[in-house]
Write a protein that holds these residues in place. Sequence first.
Motif, PDB file in Angstrom:
ATOM      1  N   UNK A 145      29.359 -40.192 -11.565  1.00  0.00           N
ATOM      2  CA  UNK A 145      29.530 -38.643 -11.953  1.00  0.00           C
ATOM      3  C   UNK A 145      30.863 -38.256 -12.697  1.00  0.00           C
ATOM      4  N   UNK A 146      32.103 -39.315 -12.396  1.00  0.00           N
ATOM      5  CA  UNK A 146      33.255 -39.034 -12.558  1.00  0.00           C
ATOM      6  C   UNK A 146      33.355 -39.709 -13.694  1.00  0.00           C
ATOM      7  N   UNK A 147      32.672 -40.351 -14.329  1.00  0.00           N
ATOM      8  CA  UNK A 147      32.036 -40.694 -15.676  1.00  0.00           C
ATOM      9  C   UNK A 147      31.968 -40.111 -16.668  1.00  0.00           C
ATOM     10  N   UNK A 148      31.393 -39.406 -16.738  1.00  0.00           N
ATOM     11  CA  UNK A 148      30.031 -38.376 -17.206  1.00  0.00           C
ATOM     12  C   UNK A 148      31.672 -37.221 -17.810  1.00  0.00           C
TER      13      UNK A 148
END
Length: 148
Positions: A145-148
């Motif tokens: 989620x944090x990488x998107x």
Amino acid sequence: MSDTLTEVQAVEETVVETATPEAEAPKPVEAPKPAEAPKAEAPKAEKPKAGRPKSTAKKTRTVELTLTVTGTAEGEWQADLVHGTQRVVSGLVIPAIAVAKAAKELHEDIATGIESVLEAARDQHRTRMEELEAELARVKAQLAELSE
């Protein structure tokens, strides 16, 4: 008087002759008894020596060793070894597989008891592994989620 003396001498001789054989008769009867007693005692003293052969068996010497193997529910095993009253090894860490192998070599009853403890430890580790895998999956999802 001479007849009287002769009669007295004859009576004395008869008494002496009669007394002598009777006095000698008990002596031979008594003499063998003491003579037999020492002969009987001497063989008795020799019989235990001659009748008891020396043992050819080796005398066994016992050695007191106490091996204590302890395990935790997590599957960690330790060994302590005591020789007599002297502690030889204390708290030596042993792999669970080594404990299982040793138990199988010793006796089936020992192996069964240890196997039940090892199975409980395996179940506990599987449960923990499933918990960690679930936590790892959540952490991967949050990272995605944090990488998107």
